[in-house]
Design a protein around this motif. Structure first.
Motif, PDB file in Angstrom:
ATOM      1  N   ARG A   1     -77.152  -3.404 -14.658  1.00 14.50           N
ATOM      2  CA  ARG A   1     -76.191  -2.329 -14.922  1.00 14.50           C
ATOM      3  C   ARG A   1     -76.541  -1.541 -16.179  1.00 14.50           C
ATOM      4  NH1 ARG A   1     -71.636  -3.575 -16.486  1.00 14.50           N
ATOM      5  NH2 ARG A   1     -70.570  -1.761 -15.650  1.00 14.50           N
ATOM      6  N   GLY A   2     -77.147  -2.178 -17.157  1.00 13.96           N
ATOM      7  CA  GLY A   2     -77.492  -1.492 -18.384  1.00 13.96           C
ATOM      8  C   GLY A   2     -76.844  -2.122 -19.594  1.00 13.96           C
ATOM      9  N   THR A   3     -76.872  -1.395 -20.702  1.00 16.64           N
ATOM     10  CA  THR A   3     -76.313  -1.872 -21.969  1.00 16.64           C
ATOM     11  C   THR A   3     -75.080  -1.050 -22.314  1.00 16.64           C
ATOM     12  OG1 THR A   3     -78.511  -2.538 -22.744  1.00 16.64           O
ATOM     13  CG2 THR A   3     -76.798  -2.271 -24.408  1.00 16.64           C
ATOM     14  N   PHE A   4     -73.991  -1.748 -22.647  1.00 14.08           N
ATOM     15  CA  PHE A   4     -72.706  -1.093 -22.880  1.00 14.08           C
ATOM     16  C   PHE A   4     -72.140  -1.443 -24.251  1.00 14.08           C
ATOM     17  CE2 PHE A   4     -73.246  -1.312 -18.371  1.00 14.08           C
ATOM     18  CZ  PHE A   4     -72.636  -0.181 -17.852  1.00 14.08           C
ATOM     19  N   VAL A   5     -71.361  -0.519 -24.788  1.00 15.16           N
ATOM     20  CA  VAL A   5     -70.561  -0.833 -25.970  1.00 15.16           C
ATOM     21  C   VAL A   5     -69.488  -1.826 -25.530  1.00 15.16           C
ATOM     22  CG1 VAL A   5     -69.032   0.084 -27.756  1.00 15.16           C
ATOM     23  CG2 VAL A   5     -70.962   1.466 -26.932  1.00 15.16           C
ATOM     24  N   LYS A   6     -69.370  -2.919 -26.257  1.00 22.26           N
ATOM     25  CA  LYS A   6     -68.445  -3.963 -25.830  1.00 22.26           C
ATOM     26  C   LYS A   6     -67.001  -3.499 -25.939  1.00 22.26           C
ATOM     27  CE  LYS A   6     -68.899  -8.249 -26.168  1.00 22.26           C
ATOM     28  NZ  LYS A   6     -69.016  -9.673 -26.530  1.00 22.26           N
ATOM     29  N   GLU A   7     -66.241  -3.852 -24.943  1.00 19.24           N
ATOM     30  CA  GLU A   7     -64.809  -3.584 -24.966  1.00 19.24           C
ATOM     31  C   GLU A   7     -64.094  -4.762 -25.615  1.00 19.24           C
ATOM     32  OE1 GLU A   7     -63.122  -1.251 -21.593  1.00 19.24           O
ATOM     33  OE2 GLU A   7     -64.754  -2.202 -20.501  1.00 19.24           O
ATOM     34  N   ALA A   8     -62.862  -4.526 -26.010  1.00 15.40           N
ATOM     35  CA  ALA A   8     -62.059  -5.617 -26.559  1.00 15.40           C
ATOM     36  C   ALA A   8     -61.876  -6.677 -25.481  1.00 15.40           C
ATOM     37  CB  ALA A   8     -60.699  -5.078 -27.004  1.00 15.40           C
ATOM     38  N   PRO A   9     -61.783  -7.947 -25.859  1.00 16.76           N
ATOM     39  CA  PRO A   9     -61.596  -8.998 -24.854  1.00 16.76           C
ATOM     40  C   PRO A   9     -60.380  -8.710 -23.974  1.00 16.76           C
ATOM     41  CG  PRO A   9     -62.039  -9.965 -27.005  1.00 16.76           C
ATOM     42  CD  PRO A   9     -61.822  -8.498 -27.228  1.00 16.76           C
ATOM     43  N   LEU A  10     -60.527  -9.031 -22.698  1.00 18.53           N
ATOM     44  CA  LEU A  10     -59.432  -8.847 -21.749  1.00 18.53           C
ATOM     45  C   LEU A  10     -58.339  -9.863 -22.051  1.00 18.53           C
ATOM     46  CD1 LEU A  10     -58.334  -7.629 -19.054  1.00 18.53           C
ATOM     47  CD2 LEU A  10     -59.544  -9.500 -17.901  1.00 18.53           C
ATOM     48  N   ARG A  11     -57.126  -9.381 -22.287  1.00 17.63           N
ATOM     49  CA  ARG A  11     -55.993 -10.280 -22.519  1.00 17.63           C
ATOM     50  C   ARG A  11     -55.587 -10.882 -21.184  1.00 17.63           C
ATOM     51  NH1 ARG A  11     -50.367 -10.476 -22.960  1.00 17.63           N
ATOM     52  NH2 ARG A  11     -49.625 -11.591 -24.813  1.00 17.63           N
ATOM     53  N   TYR A  12     -55.690 -12.197 -21.072  1.00 10.19           N
ATOM     54  CA  TYR A  12     -55.510 -12.864 -19.777  1.00 10.19           C
ATOM     55  C   TYR A  12     -54.391 -13.895 -19.875  1.00 10.19           C
ATOM     56  CZ  TYR A  12     -57.093 -14.576 -15.222  1.00 10.19           C
ATOM     57  OH  TYR A  12     -57.177 -14.902 -13.897  1.00 10.19           O
ATOM     58  N   PRO A  13     -53.164 -13.498 -19.549  1.00 10.06           N
ATOM     59  CA  PRO A  13     -52.036 -14.436 -19.644  1.00 10.06           C
ATOM     60  C   PRO A  13     -52.131 -15.535 -18.581  1.00 10.06           C
ATOM     61  CG  PRO A  13     -51.286 -12.146 -19.578  1.00 10.06           C
ATOM     62  CD  PRO A  13     -52.718 -12.154 -19.167  1.00 10.06           C
ATOM     63  N   ILE A  14     -51.870 -16.756 -18.986  1.00 13.89           N
ATOM     64  CA  ILE A  14     -51.812 -17.890 -18.079  1.00 13.89           C
ATOM     65  C   ILE A  14     -50.365 -18.365 -18.036  1.00 13.89           C
ATOM     66  CG2 ILE A  14     -52.635 -20.206 -17.559  1.00 13.89           C
ATOM     67  CD1 ILE A  14     -54.850 -18.196 -17.454  1.00 13.89           C
ATOM     68  N   GLY A  15     -49.743 -18.217 -16.896  1.00 14.08           N
ATOM     69  CA  GLY A  15     -48.350 -18.623 -16.767  1.00 14.08           C
ATOM     70  C   GLY A  15     -48.060 -19.156 -15.389  1.00 14.08           C
ATOM     71  N   VAL A  16     -46.785 -19.149 -15.028  1.00 16.07           N
ATOM     72  CA  VAL A  16     -46.391 -19.662 -13.713  1.00 16.07           C
ATOM     73  C   VAL A  16     -46.991 -18.811 -12.604  1.00 16.07           C
ATOM     74  CG1 VAL A  16     -44.418 -20.066 -12.195  1.00 16.07           C
ATOM     75  CG2 VAL A  16     -44.274 -20.685 -14.608  1.00 16.07           C
ATOM     76  N   ARG A  17     -47.057 -17.508 -12.845  1.00 18.69           N
ATOM     77  CA  ARG A  17     -47.597 -16.604 -11.829  1.00 18.69           C
ATOM     78  C   ARG A  17     -48.823 -15.898 -12.412  1.00 18.69           C
ATOM     79  NH1 ARG A  17     -47.480 -11.732  -9.220  1.00 18.69           N
ATOM     80  NH2 ARG A  17     -46.955 -11.791  -6.997  1.00 18.69           N
ATOM     81  N   THR A  18     -50.000 -16.418 -12.107  1.00 19.56           N
ATOM     82  CA  THR A  18     -51.243 -15.875 -12.646  1.00 19.56           C
ATOM     83  C   THR A  18     -52.049 -15.254 -11.521  1.00 19.56           C
ATOM     84  OG1 THR A  18     -51.281 -17.559 -14.393  1.00 19.56           O
ATOM     85  CG2 THR A  18     -53.349 -16.436 -13.911  1.00 19.56           C
ATOM     86  N   ARG A  19     -52.281 -13.936 -11.608  1.00 20.87           N
ATOM     87  CA  ARG A  19     -53.021 -13.199 -10.579  1.00 20.87           C
ATOM     88  C   ARG A  19     -54.099 -12.364 -11.260  1.00 20.87           C
ATOM     89  NH1 ARG A  19     -49.814 -16.148  -8.594  1.00 20.87           N
ATOM     90  NH2 ARG A  19     -48.325 -15.757  -6.892  1.00 20.87           N
ATOM     91  N   PHE A  20     -55.353 -12.621 -10.952  1.00 26.51           N
ATOM     92  CA  PHE A  20     -56.448 -11.915 -11.620  1.00 26.51           C
ATOM     93  C   PHE A  20     -56.328 -10.404 -11.450  1.00 26.51           C
ATOM     94  CE2 PHE A  20     -60.641  -9.955 -11.702  1.00 26.51           C
ATOM     95  CZ  PHE A  20     -61.149 -10.442 -12.900  1.00 26.51           C
ATOM     96  N   SER A  21     -56.109  -9.956 -10.222  1.00 27.13           N
ATOM     97  CA  SER A  21     -56.073  -8.512  -9.967  1.00 27.13           C
ATOM     98  C   SER A  21     -54.956  -7.828 -10.737  1.00 27.13           C
ATOM     99  CB  SER A  21     -55.929  -8.239  -8.467  1.00 27.13           C
ATOM    100  OG  SER A  21     -54.779  -8.875  -7.948  1.00 27.13           O
TER     101      SER A  21
END
Length: 274
Positions: A104-124
């Motif tokens: 894909r190439g070289t990219f400027v890094k984005e801030a880490p994806l905030r990924y909540p883990i709870g009772v209802r966790t859906r990646f999309s």
């Protein structure tokens, strides 16, 4: 992830003193503008390039997610050879400012994806809420007899047919996680085919009539990435992964899936919610 309008320095025109013989071809007709690298300044060429790109990233000229030009173009722009350019890019990568993704190439890094883990966790849903485009890719699947570990987690007798799905998840085309999940085959027949067609496990389950499921348990560990994880997640050797094991159940408490996913440690921020 789409590229972003960028601005890079013009090529230098001063005499060479850095012992970079391939740079000689870049001197003729070069523009000695204020942004050019300066030979004979006492600061190595690669460090000057690194400092200029760092300044553009911090000032917002190169925005998070922006793709850098290919090496040949950048080398020509700065009037240096690829060895010098690669040293500058390696410096930025070591400091977490850019990241190369295979194919894909070289990219400027984005801030880490905030990924909540709870009772209802859906990646999309999590990725979409962060303003990025989610995608799930099925890498392989099979129906196999449940081993003792899988049988225990899914509350099934050993040897019961289970559907094993190996998949990778991306946000704006950047690999985020890679893992394997097991489902009761009788409950989730052809789930892998629907998942591969839709790119979303949640939508695939809904197609099978499973509209809701809940997270019962999450376990988290960390370790260096394996060769397979480095390949799928486009990680450099020595990088770490967060290994997340999860058990999801249907509303009536029946186990639906048990799986283990490896997350690129510097691309996500796992947030555990009650």
């Amino acid at each position: 992830m789409s590229g972003t309008t960028r601005s890079v320095p013009a090529k230098g025109h001063s005499p060479m003193t850095e012992g970079d013989p391939a740079d000689a071809a870049a001197r003729d007709g070069a523009d000695a503008g204020s942004d050019a690298v300066s030979r004979g300044s006492g600061v190595t060429l690669w460090r000057q390039i690194a400092e200029k790109l760092t300044g553009q990233i911090h000032s917002g000229v190169l925005k998070p997610g922006a793709r850098l030009p290919v090496e040949a173009e950048l080398a020509e722009t700065f009037g240096v050879n690829r060895h010098t350019l690669r040293r500058a890019l390696a410096h930025l990568s070591e400091h977490g400012l850019i990241e190369a993704t295979a194919g894909r190439g070289t990219f400027v890094k984005e801030a880490p994806l905030r990924y909540p883990i709870g009772v209802r966790t859906r990646f999309s849903e999590i990725v979409s809420a962060g303003g990025r485009e989610p995608f799930g890719r099925v890498l392989g699947s099979s129906v196999e007899p449940a081993c003792p570990e899988v049988a225990r987690e899914l509350a099934l007798p050993e040897g019961t047919p289970v559907l094993r799905i190996e998949s990778a998840h991306e946000a704006d085309g950047v690999p985020i996680s890679f893992g394997t999940a097991w489902f009761p085959e009788a409950r989730c027949r052809d789930l892998d085919l629907v998942y591969a067609a839709t790119g979303s496990l949640t939508r695939a389950l809904a197609t099978l009539g499973i509209e809701d499921f809940r997270r019962r348990e999450t376990r988290l560990t960390a370790r260096p990435a394996t060769a397979r994880e480095m390949e799928v997640l486009s990680l450099a050797p020595g990088r770490a992964v967060l290994v997340l094991e999860r058990l999801d159940v249907e509303p009536n408490g029946t186990p639906l899936q048990w799986g283990r996913s490896s997350f690129a440690a510097d691309r996500v921020q796992l947030v555990f919610k009650p």
